[in-house]
Design an enzyme around this catalytic site. Structure first.
Site, PDB file in Angstrom:
ATOM      1  N   LYS A 120      -9.761 -14.332 -29.204  1.00 38.17           N
ATOM      2  CA  LYS A 120     -10.818 -15.341 -29.161  1.00 38.17           C
ATOM      3  C   LYS A 120     -12.035 -14.893 -29.974  1.00 38.17           C
ATOM      4  CE  LYS A 120     -13.924 -15.879 -26.014  1.00 38.17           C
ATOM      5  NZ  LYS A 120     -14.684 -16.055 -24.755  1.00 38.17           N
ATOM      6  N   ASP A 138     -11.862 -20.897 -25.285  1.00 39.05           N
ATOM      7  CA  ASP A 138     -12.429 -20.244 -24.105  1.00 39.05           C
ATOM      8  C   ASP A 138     -12.181 -21.143 -22.892  1.00 39.05           C
ATOM      9  OD1 ASP A 138     -14.175 -22.343 -24.412  1.00 39.05           O
ATOM     10  OD2 ASP A 138     -15.989 -21.135 -24.302  1.00 39.05           O
TER      11      ASP A 138
END
Length: 211
Positions: A120, A138
Site C-alpha cells: 500500500k 486502505d
C-alpha cells in the site's frame, strides 16, 4: 455493478474534484514516503502535526538519519506505534543512503524492500510522487469499493486487483484519492452520510441512510 454505472460514478467524482491530492503534507518523494510510513494506524492530521515540526529540521535521508532513533521519537511520539516507526524510518534512511544515493527509488520492489513499507505504501508513493496509475487500497477504499459494489473483494489485495481491472485508464491516476476522501468524509464506517452523497443514486448499498 455494470461498467456504465462505474463510469458514471467516476465521472461524478472527477467533476466534483478534478485534481485530488493527498491530505498528507509533503514537498518531495522522500517527505511523502516518510509521511506515508508514519501514517499506518494514524490519521493524516496527526502525521502532519508531527512532520510540520520535523521537516523544517530534517527532511532528507541524511538529516533524519542523523537524528537517530531517540531524536526522531521526540518529533513523532504523538503518533501511534511511534517506537517501531522511528526504528523503521532510521533503517529506511540508512538503506536510501547506502543503496539509492539518498533518493527514493521509482521501483516497486526497491520500495517494498524498505523497512515498514508494504504494497500500500509503495502504491501511494508510486502514484502520488511519480504519477504511476497504481491504486493503493486502505480501509476506506476497501469499505467504499465493497459497500457501493464498485469493486468487491474479500481482502484489500482482491479489491486492488478488481479496481485495476474495472477502472478505465483515464481514471486510474486519481481514483485512489477520490475513494479515500469519499470514505473519509461521506461513506464513513459506522453510519454513511448517504443523504449528502453525490453518487447515492448510483451506489448499490442496500442499507442507505438519509443523513
Amino acid at each position: 455493478m455494470n461498467k456504465d454505472k462505474r463510469r458514471l460514478i467516476l465521472e461524478r467524482l472527477r467533476e466534483n474534484n478534478p485534481k485530488p491530492q493527498t491530505e498528507l503534507n509533503w514537498s518531495s518523494p522522500f517527505e511523502l514516503l516518510i509521511a506515508v510510513l508514519l501514517s499506518a494506524q494514524a490519521t493524516d492530521v496527526s502525521v502532519n502535526k508531527a512532520t510540520d515540526k520535523l521537516y523544517p529540521i530534517a527532511n532528507t535521508p541524511q538529516g533524519i538519519f542523523d537524528l537517530g532513533v531517540d531524536g526522531l521519537k521526540e518529533f513523532i511520539k504523538t503518533i501511534g506505534l511511534f517506537n517501531s516507526k522511528a526504528e523503521n524510518t532510521i533503517k529506511t534512511c540508512r538503506i536510501l543512503l547506502d543503496k539509492h544515493n539518498g533518493e527514493v527509488p521509482e521501483d516497486r520492489a526497491a520500495l517494498e524492500a524498505l523497512p515498514g513499507v508494504g504494497r500500500k505504501t509503495a502504491n501511494v508513493v508510486l502514484n502520488t510522487a511519480f504519477g504511476w496509475p497504481t491504486i493503493a487500497v486502505d480501509t476506506h477504499i476497501y469499505r467504499v469499493s465493497n459497500r457501493t459494489k464498485l469493486a468487491m473483494g474479500k481482502t484489500v489485495d482482491d479489491v486492488e486487483q478488481k479496481l485495476l481491472k474495472v477502472v478505465p485508464k483515464e481514471f486510474k491516476l486519481d481514483v485512489h484519492h477520490w475513494l479515500i476522501l469519499h470514505g473519509r468524509y461521506t461513506c464513513v464506517a459506522r453510519k454513511p452520510r448517504c443523504g449528502s452523497c453525490l453518487i447515492e443514486d448510483l451506489c448499490e448499498f442496500k442499507e442507505k441512510t438519509d443523513v
